[in-house]
Design a protein around this motif. Structure first.
Motif, PDB file in Angstrom:
ATOM      1  N   SER A 151      -3.276  10.793  11.420  1.00  0.00           N
ATOM      2  CA  SER A 151      -3.754  11.868  10.392  1.00  0.00           C
ATOM      3  C   SER A 151      -4.318  11.118   9.103  1.00  0.00           C
ATOM      4  O   SER A 151      -3.863  10.351   8.740  1.00  0.00           O
ATOM      5  N   THR A 152      -4.920  11.779   8.118  1.00  0.00           N
ATOM      6  CA  THR A 152      -5.287  11.444   6.941  1.00  0.00           C
ATOM      7  C   THR A 152      -4.268  11.092   5.848  1.00  0.00           C
ATOM      8  O   THR A 152      -3.476  12.123   5.659  1.00  0.00           O
ATOM      9  N   PRO A 153      -3.834  10.101   5.339  1.00  0.00           N
ATOM     10  CA  PRO A 153      -2.724   9.742   4.435  1.00  0.00           C
ATOM     11  C   PRO A 153      -3.241  10.107   3.295  1.00  0.00           C
ATOM     12  O   PRO A 153      -4.081  10.455   2.808  1.00  0.00           O
ATOM     13  N   SER A 154      -2.240  10.404   2.328  1.00  0.00           N
ATOM     14  CA  SER A 154      -2.252  10.631   0.856  1.00  0.00           C
ATOM     15  C   SER A 154      -1.679   9.430   0.032  1.00  0.00           C
ATOM     16  O   SER A 154      -1.347   8.567   0.717  1.00  0.00           O
ATOM     17  N   TRP A 155      -1.923   9.768  -1.277  1.00  0.00           N
ATOM     18  CA  TRP A 155      -1.420   8.718  -2.140  1.00  0.00           C
ATOM     19  C   TRP A 155       0.212   8.630  -1.896  1.00  0.00           C
ATOM     20  O   TRP A 155       0.920   7.534  -2.066  1.00  0.00           O
ATOM     21  N   PHE A 156       0.897   9.880  -1.541  1.00  0.00           N
ATOM     22  CA  PHE A 156       2.211   9.734  -1.458  1.00  0.00           C
ATOM     23  C   PHE A 156       2.552   8.776  -0.109  1.00  0.00           C
ATOM     24  O   PHE A 156       3.563   7.931  -0.041  1.00  0.00           O
ATOM     25  N   ASP A 157       1.874   8.896   1.054  1.00  0.00           N
ATOM     26  CA  ASP A 157       1.862   8.011   2.074  1.00  0.00           C
ATOM     27  C   ASP A 157       1.479   6.573   2.008  1.00  0.00           C
ATOM     28  O   ASP A 157       1.947   5.661   2.491  1.00  0.00           O
ATOM     29  N   PHE A 158       0.768   6.191   0.902  1.00  0.00           N
ATOM     30  CA  PHE A 158       0.503   5.119   0.371  1.00  0.00           C
ATOM     31  C   PHE A 158       1.860   4.111   0.008  1.00  0.00           C
ATOM     32  O   PHE A 158       1.894   2.871   0.107  1.00  0.00           O
ATOM     33  N   TRP A 159       2.609   5.022  -0.500  1.00  0.00           N
ATOM     34  CA  TRP A 159       3.934   4.241  -0.995  1.00  0.00           C
ATOM     35  C   TRP A 159       4.836   4.194   0.221  1.00  0.00           C
ATOM     36  O   TRP A 159       6.064   3.505  -0.002  1.00  0.00           O
ATOM     37  N   ASP A 160       4.702   4.837   1.483  1.00  0.00           N
ATOM     38  CA  ASP A 160       5.636   4.948   2.543  1.00  0.00           C
ATOM     39  C   ASP A 160       5.462   3.909   3.262  1.00  0.00           C
ATOM     40  O   ASP A 160       4.781   3.759   4.424  1.00  0.00           O
ATOM     41  N   VAL A 161       6.060   2.721   2.915  1.00  0.00           N
ATOM     42  CA  VAL A 161       6.006   1.402   3.897  1.00  0.00           C
ATOM     43  C   VAL A 161       6.858   1.464   4.840  1.00  0.00           C
ATOM     44  O   VAL A 161       6.852   0.527   5.802  1.00  0.00           O
ATOM     45  N   ALA A 162       7.889   2.355   5.054  1.00  0.00           N
ATOM     46  CA  ALA A 162       8.824   2.461   6.221  1.00  0.00           C
ATOM     47  C   ALA A 162       8.019   3.121   7.321  1.00  0.00           C
ATOM     48  O   ALA A 162       8.055   2.612   8.199  1.00  0.00           O
ATOM     49  N   ARG A 163       7.072   3.983   7.124  1.00  0.00           N
ATOM     50  CA  ARG A 163       6.304   4.847   8.243  1.00  0.00           C
ATOM     51  C   ARG A 163       5.206   4.035   8.622  1.00  0.00           C
ATOM     52  O   ARG A 163       4.414   3.904   9.548  1.00  0.00           O
ATOM     53  N   HIS A 164       4.618   3.296   7.541  1.00  0.00           N
ATOM     54  CA  HIS A 164       3.326   2.578   7.792  1.00  0.00           C
ATOM     55  C   HIS A 164       3.332   1.142   7.123  1.00  0.00           C
ATOM     56  O   HIS A 164       2.763   1.006   5.835  1.00  0.00           O
ATOM     57  N   PRO A 165       3.891   0.344   7.683  1.00  0.00           N
ATOM     58  CA  PRO A 165       4.197  -1.024   7.295  1.00  0.00           C
ATOM     59  C   PRO A 165       2.883  -1.797   7.115  1.00  0.00           C
ATOM     60  O   PRO A 165       1.916  -1.495   7.814  1.00  0.00           O
ATOM     61  N   GLY A 166       2.799  -2.617   6.020  1.00  0.00           N
ATOM     62  CA  GLY A 166       1.599  -3.255   5.848  1.00  0.00           C
ATOM     63  C   GLY A 166       1.211  -3.531   4.490  1.00  0.00           C
ATOM     64  O   GLY A 166       2.042  -2.770   3.365  1.00  0.00           O
ATOM     65  N   THR A 177      -4.966   2.020 -11.656  1.00  0.00           N
ATOM     66  CA  THR A 177      -3.512   1.791 -10.997  1.00  0.00           C
ATOM     67  C   THR A 177      -2.438   2.677 -11.535  1.00  0.00           C
ATOM     68  O   THR A 177      -1.808   3.322 -10.964  1.00  0.00           O
ATOM     69  N   LEU A 178      -2.297   2.778 -12.873  1.00  0.00           N
ATOM     70  CA  LEU A 178      -1.218   3.579 -13.309  1.00  0.00           C
ATOM     71  C   LEU A 178      -1.386   5.215 -12.920  1.00  0.00           C
ATOM     72  O   LEU A 178      -0.415   5.772 -12.565  1.00  0.00           O
ATOM     73  N   GLU A 179      -2.898   5.416 -12.793  1.00  0.00           N
ATOM     74  CA  GLU A 179      -3.061   6.746 -12.476  1.00  0.00           C
ATOM     75  C   GLU A 179      -2.680   7.261 -11.061  1.00  0.00           C
ATOM     76  O   GLU A 179      -2.068   8.176 -10.635  1.00  0.00           O
ATOM     77  N   ILE A 180      -2.900   6.023 -10.217  1.00  0.00           N
ATOM     78  CA  ILE A 180      -2.419   6.335  -8.824  1.00  0.00           C
ATOM     79  C   ILE A 180      -1.156   6.502  -8.658  1.00  0.00           C
ATOM     80  O   ILE A 180      -0.397   7.159  -7.859  1.00  0.00           O
ATOM     81  N   ALA A 181      -0.241   5.418  -9.592  1.00  0.00           N
ATOM     82  CA  ALA A 181       1.149   5.513  -9.275  1.00  0.00           C
ATOM     83  C   ALA A 181       1.657   6.971  -9.692  1.00  0.00           C
ATOM     84  O   ALA A 181       2.470   7.383  -9.066  1.00  0.00           O
ATOM     85  N   LEU A 182       1.017   7.563 -10.593  1.00  0.00           N
ATOM     86  CA  LEU A 182       1.445   8.910 -11.064  1.00  0.00           C
ATOM     87  C   LEU A 182       1.183   9.858 -10.183  1.00  0.00           C
ATOM     88  O   LEU A 182       1.861  10.889  -9.880  1.00  0.00           O
ATOM     89  N   LEU A 183      -0.073   9.969  -9.334  1.00  0.00           N
ATOM     90  CA  LEU A 183      -0.504  10.793  -8.380  1.00  0.00           C
ATOM     91  C   LEU A 183       0.506  10.630  -7.276  1.00  0.00           C
ATOM     92  O   LEU A 183       1.008  11.583  -6.660  1.00  0.00           O
ATOM     93  N   ALA A 184       1.028   9.591  -6.811  1.00  0.00           N
ATOM     94  CA  ALA A 184       1.853   9.211  -5.902  1.00  0.00           C
ATOM     95  C   ALA A 184       3.357   9.552  -5.887  1.00  0.00           C
ATOM     96  O   ALA A 184       4.091   9.984  -4.960  1.00  0.00           O
TER      97      ALA A 184
END
Length: 349
Positions: A151-166, A177-184
Motif C-alpha cells: 500500500s502507499t507509504p507515508s513519511w511515517f513509514d519512511f522511518w519504519d526500517v523494521a517493516r521496510h528494510p532498505g 530535509t528538516l521539514e520531512i523529519a518533522l512530518l514523519a
C-alpha cells in the motif's frame, strides 16, 4: 498548489535594471528591429556560460528555453551542472568568459547570494526578490519501489526500517530535509515553520534524523535524487516528481509517488557579480523571468500526473492536495545557522 496549478507569478511592478535592459533591447521579442540588432552583434558575442542542474531539468531547459533563446538572439548558451550551493559561487569571482555568468538556484539562495554580494543587484532594483524573480517551480515527493510495498507509504513509514528494510534517499541540505523529519514525527504541514522556528523544534527534527542516519543515501542535486532511486540505490526517497513522471514507461510504472505531503520549491536565476556589466547575462536572465518562458517550462516539466494516471498510481485518492511550499523567507533568515548545525551533524560518526 503545485507548479502546474499555480500558473504565473504576478509581474513585478517596480522597474528593475533587467526591465530597463529589456526595454532597451526591445524585450528580446521577435521582430525586424531585434533580428537586425542580434545579427549585428553576432560577430562579437561570446558564448554565455551558465550553471544549472543536471538530469531531466537541464534536458527540459535545453529544449524549451536554451535552444529557442539561441535561435532568437544568436547567443550561444553553454550550460554546466552544479550543486546549487552558494560556496561554489565564491570560487567564481574573477571575470572571465569561461566563468559562468548566471546560475539557477533556489529563491532563498538568490536572496542570500545577493546579501553576500555574490550576485548582481543594480541600485534601481528595489524589489523584495533582490537579485532575481521566481521563474520555475519544482515539485518534490516521496517515491518508492511498488514491488516492495502493498500500500502507499507515508513519511511515517519512511522511518519504519523494521517493516521496510532498505536505504532511503534524502537531500544533503537542511532545506526540505528538516521539514520531512518533522512530518514523519507527526508535525502538521501548517505548523512546520512555526516548529522549526524554535530551539525545541530544531532539536526534534535532528533527533528524528538521527533515527534514520545509517539508512540514508544522500543526494545533492535533483538529477542525483532521481538517479539514486532508478539505479536501485534506495528503496524509497525524496525526488522531483518530474524525474519519475518524465522517465521511461518501465521506470514510471515501477515507482509510486506520495502526493499527500509533497513539496514545491521555487527557483530563479541569478547573475553573478562578476558578470554584472555583461549585458548578455542580464538579457538572458530577464528573458527567463518573462511569463511566457515560465509557462513554457511549466507546461514541459511533468510535475503532476493525469487523473487517469493518478487513479492508477494512488487508487482512492479523489484529488491531489496542495503542495507544501518551502518557505524562502524562513530559510533566508535561518539557513546559515541551521546549515552549520546540519553539517556538524553530518560529520559525526
Amino acid at each position: 498548489m503545485s507548479s502546474q496549478e499555480q500558473g504565473l507569478a504576478p509581474c513585478r511592478k517596480t522597474l528593475s535594471r533587467r526591465a530597463i535592459l529589456l526595454a532597451g533591447l526591445g524585450g528580446l521579442l521577435p521582430g525586424t528591429a531585434m533580428a537586425a540588432h542580434t545579427r549585428k552583434q553576432t560577430r562579437t558575442d561570446k558564448s554565455l556560460h551558465i550553471l544549472t542542474f543536471t538530469g531531466s531539468i537541464a534536458q527540459t531547459q535545453s529544449k524549451i528555453l536554451f535552444k529557442p533563446y539561441e535561435h532568437l538572439t544568436h547567443q550561444s548558451i553553454v550550460p554546466r551542472g552544479w550543486s546549487g550551493e552558494l560556496p561554489e559561487l565564491q570560487h567564481l569571482t574573477n571575470p572571465s568568459h569561461q566563468h559562468p555568468a548566471a546560475a539557477m538556484m533556489e529563491n532563498s539562495s538568490l536572496r542570500i547570494g545577493c546579501a553576500l554580494k555574490l550576485l548582481s543587484r543594480h541600485q534601481t532594483d528595489t524589489s523584495s526578490s533582490n537579485c532575481g524573480l521566481p521563474s520555475a517551480s519544482i515539485d518534490y515527493a516521496m517515491a518508492w519501489d511498488k514491488a516492495r510495498f502493498e500500500s502507499t507509504p507515508s513519511w511515517f513509514d519512511f522511518w519504519d526500517v523494521a517493516r521496510h528494510p532498505g536505504r532511503r534517499s534524502l537531500r544533503r541540505d537542511p532545506r526540505m530535509t528538516l521539514e520531512i523529519a518533522l512530518l514523519a514525527d507527526g508535525v502538521p504541514a501548517n505548523a512546520l515553520y512555526r516548529t522549526l522556528g524554535t530551539t525545541e523544534g530544531v532539536n526534534r527534527a535532528f533527533l528524528k534524523l538521527e533515527q534514520l542516519r545509517p539508512y540514508i543515501a544522500w543526494w545533492s542535486t535533483p538529477g542525483e535524487a532521481g538517479q539514486i532511486l532508478t539505479s536501485g540505490g534506495a528503496l524509497m526517497g525524496c525526488v522531483p516528481t518530474g524525474e519519475i513522471l518524465g522517465a521511461a514507461d518501465a521506470i514510471r510504472q515501477r515507482f509510486g509517488l506520495y502526493w499527500q505531503q509533497r513539496f514545491v520549491v521555487q527557483y530563479g536565476w541569478g547573475v553573478l557579480a562578476s558578470a554584472a556589466s555583461n549585458p548578455a547575462a542580464l538579457a538572458f536572465v530577464s528573458w527567463l523571468e518573462q511569463a511566457a518562458q515560465q509557462q513554457a517550462f511549466a507546461n514541459a516539466w511533468p510535475s503532476l500526473p493525469s487523473m487517469a494516471e493518478l487513479n492508477a498510481l494512488a487508487p482512492g485518492l479523489a484529488h491531489i492536495p496542495p503542495a507544501i511550499t518551502i518557505d524562502d523567507t524562513f530559510w533566508e533568515n535561518n539557513l546559515s545557522a541551521l546549515n552549520e548545525r546540519f553539517q556538524q551533524w553530518m560529520r559525526r560518526t
